[in-house]
Design a protein around this motif. Structure first.
Motif, mmCIF file in Angstrom:
data_model
loop_
_atom_site.group_PDB
_atom_site.id
_atom_site.type_symbol
_atom_site.label_atom_id
_atom_site.label_comp_id
_atom_site.label_asym_id
_atom_site.label_seq_id
_atom_site.Cartn_x
_atom_site.Cartn_y
_atom_site.Cartn_z
ATOM 1 N N UNK A 91 0.846 -1.394 0.037
ATOM 2 C CA UNK A 91 0.204 0.023 -0.003
ATOM 3 C C UNK A 91 1.035 1.135 0.042
ATOM 4 N N UNK A 92 0.761 2.008 -1.152
ATOM 5 C CA UNK A 92 1.557 3.313 -1.291
ATOM 6 C C UNK A 92 0.676 4.417 -1.061
ATOM 7 N N UNK A 93 1.205 5.506 -0.160
ATOM 8 C CA UNK A 93 0.330 6.877 0.051
ATOM 9 C C UNK A 93 1.325 7.688 -0.589
ATOM 10 N N UNK A 94 0.690 8.515 -1.426
ATOM 11 C CA UNK A 94 1.426 9.645 -2.172
ATOM 12 C C UNK A 94 0.645 10.919 -1.858
ATOM 13 N N UNK A 95 1.547 11.870 -1.128
ATOM 14 C CA UNK A 95 0.767 13.150 -0.788
ATOM 15 C C UNK A 95 1.216 13.935 -2.203
ATOM 16 N N UNK A 96 0.110 14.867 -2.533
ATOM 17 C CA UNK A 96 0.242 15.680 -3.475
ATOM 18 C C UNK A 96 0.189 14.760 -4.990
ATOM 19 N N UNK A 97 -0.609 13.605 -4.492
ATOM 20 C CA UNK A 97 -0.528 12.433 -5.851
ATOM 21 C C UNK A 97 -1.399 12.561 -7.097
ATOM 22 N N UNK A 98 -2.152 13.863 -6.958
ATOM 23 C CA UNK A 98 -3.205 14.244 -7.936
ATOM 24 C C UNK A 98 -2.490 14.445 -9.334
ATOM 25 N N UNK A 99 -1.458 15.220 -9.212
ATOM 26 C CA UNK A 99 -0.856 15.944 -10.472
ATOM 27 C C UNK A 99 0.497 15.588 -10.466
ATOM 28 N N UNK A 100 1.163 16.286 -11.397
ATOM 29 C CA UNK A 100 2.472 16.180 -11.738
ATOM 30 C C UNK A 100 3.314 15.021 -11.161
ATOM 31 N N UNK A 153 3.323 4.871 -11.769
ATOM 32 C CA UNK A 153 4.445 3.902 -11.902
ATOM 33 C C UNK A 153 4.400 3.120 -10.820
ATOM 34 N N UNK A 154 4.071 3.130 -9.396
ATOM 35 C CA UNK A 154 3.916 2.440 -8.355
ATOM 36 C C UNK A 154 2.579 1.410 -8.655
ATOM 37 N N UNK A 155 1.753 1.674 -9.470
ATOM 38 C CA UNK A 155 0.474 0.901 -9.716
ATOM 39 C C UNK A 155 0.846 -0.034 -10.672
ATOM 40 N N UNK A 156 1.665 0.343 -11.662
ATOM 41 C CA UNK A 156 2.137 -0.721 -12.749
ATOM 42 C C UNK A 156 3.089 -1.757 -12.088
ATOM 43 N N UNK A 157 3.698 -1.299 -11.035
ATOM 44 C CA UNK A 157 4.384 -2.587 -10.183
ATOM 45 C C UNK A 157 3.593 -3.191 -9.378
ATOM 46 N N UNK A 207 1.363 -2.102 -6.948
ATOM 47 C CA UNK A 207 1.093 -1.386 -5.469
ATOM 48 C C UNK A 207 -0.426 -0.878 -5.582
ATOM 49 N N UNK A 208 -1.054 -0.997 -4.469
ATOM 50 C CA UNK A 208 -2.081 -0.135 -4.167
ATOM 51 C C UNK A 208 -2.029 1.323 -3.862
ATOM 52 N N UNK A 209 -2.652 1.993 -4.197
ATOM 53 C CA UNK A 209 -2.414 3.442 -4.328
ATOM 54 C C UNK A 209 -3.431 4.242 -3.247
ATOM 55 N N UNK A 210 -3.120 5.038 -2.516
ATOM 56 C CA UNK A 210 -3.772 6.165 -1.898
ATOM 57 C C UNK A 210 -3.386 7.345 -2.177
ATOM 58 N N UNK A 211 -3.892 8.298 -2.676
ATOM 59 C CA UNK A 211 -3.598 9.784 -3.112
ATOM 60 C C UNK A 211 -4.228 10.517 -2.055
#
Length: 334
Positions: A68-77, A85-89, A91-95
């Motif tokens: 489970x990967x949490x990315x702050x500011x994950x909506x843009x840029x 990229x993490x999803x392609x590997x 990973x479950x993604x939390x934006x």
């Protein structure tokens, strides 16, 4: 011991005068230090001797599929590119982003990777909201395995421009938010003895940017945060299972308004390249990722030049004075 709220309210008491060491104590200290230096040299020599053998037993790239990967500011840029990229590997993604509409659009792109994904609208500079985020994530998807601190504001402004509210906002988002996310998500990582903290810093932490002083200061600060935290955990014997990666990208082509006002001598890099190198660094447990890689050597070489030579490089090779000619003296870029 006084606390941080007592300063100026409790009478100040000076420390006792320092006691001079005797000649015997000075000699004793020197002997102990020499002994410790010899010990370190011997340990290094042993490590060098066994290095060819240890290479066969060292840990290889780690698998992040299902994490489970949490990315702050994950909506843009950069954050968006890292999420993809993490999803392609696998990973479950939390934006976690303040831009709700952009978060929803990124979630749509994540659907093709057949991973779990969710978003949470949040201002990460608010410590209480970060606590709420933790509860939401753990109820919805489980514990965070990879924390990517990416949220940030980049003002193209001198310290003399803007006002105190502007500066406080930049520091809150670029620096303080990282305190809140790490304080919130690290304890569970330590308890589970697994986790990875990723900090998106900037090349400006290696090569300071004139005209973006507050931004540069925050990137130096988060570098110190990561170095200090990693060493603290090492000394507490907590480092096993917890990895740290700090990323130093050159100017990244993200928002159109930023690219329209920059006048760079050398071309910017893409968010996708930044994301690929970041994820590669996560998988290979790299402590430092400099993008492009050659800048790690160039920045180190530059800092060892005499000051007047550094000025010549800035003026005639990097042409930094020309890059500072912008239309708007105070532009925010997240």
């Amino acid at each position: 011991m006084l606390n941080v709220h007592s300063a100026g309210k409790v009478p100040y008491q000076e420390a006792f005068p320092l006691k001079s060491k005797t000649h015997y104590e000075k000699i004793q200290l020197i002997v102990l230090v020499i002994f410790d230096i010899v010990k370190v040299i011997l340990i290094v020599l042993v490590k060098i001797f066994v290095l060819p053998i240890s290479v066969w037993f060292r840990r290889g790239p780690k698998s992040i599929s299902g994490k489970n990967a949490l990315i702050t500011g994950g909506a843009n840029g950069i954050g968006k590119a890292i999420a993809l990229e993490l999803a392609q590997c696998g990973c479950n993604i939390i934006i976690a982003d303040i831009d709700k509409a952009a978060s929803e659009r990124t979630l749509e792109l994540l659907q093709k990777f057949n991973v779990k994904s969710l978003s949470y609208s949040i201002d990460v500079s608010d410590s209480e909201k970060v606590e709420d985020l933790k509860e939401y994530v753990e109820k919805s998807i489980g514990s965070v395995d990879i924390l990517v601190n990416n949220a940030g504001l980049m003002p193209l402004a001198s310290l003399r421009e803007g006002n105190s509210i502007d500066i406080k906002r930049i520091v809150d988002v670029n620096l303080n938010s990282n305190f809140w996310t790490i304080r919130t998500f690290l304890p569970r990582m330590l308890k589970r003895k697994t986790g990875h903290i990723v900090q998106i810093a900037s090349m400006s932490a290696l090569h300071p940017i004139p005209g973006a002083i507050v931004y540069t200061a925050t990137k130096y600060a988060v570098t110190g945060l990561m170095l200090g935290l990693e060493e603290e955990l090492r000394q507490e014997n907590h480092e096993n299972g917890i990895d740290f990666t700090t990323v130093y990208p050159y100017f990244v082509s993200t928002r159109l308004d930023l690219m329209n006002i920059l006048n760079l001598r050398f071309p910017a890099i893409s968010a996708q390249v930044t994301a690929k190198e970041t994820v590669k660094g996560i998988i290979n447990r790299k402590r430092r990722v400099v993008i492009p890689y050659c800048d790690a050597f160039l920045s180190g070489f530059f800092r060892n030049l005499p000051y007047y030579v550094q000025c010549l490089v800035r003026d005639f090779i990097l042409r930094e004075p020309e890059s500072r000619i912008i239309k708007d003296p105070f532009v925010y870029v997240s």
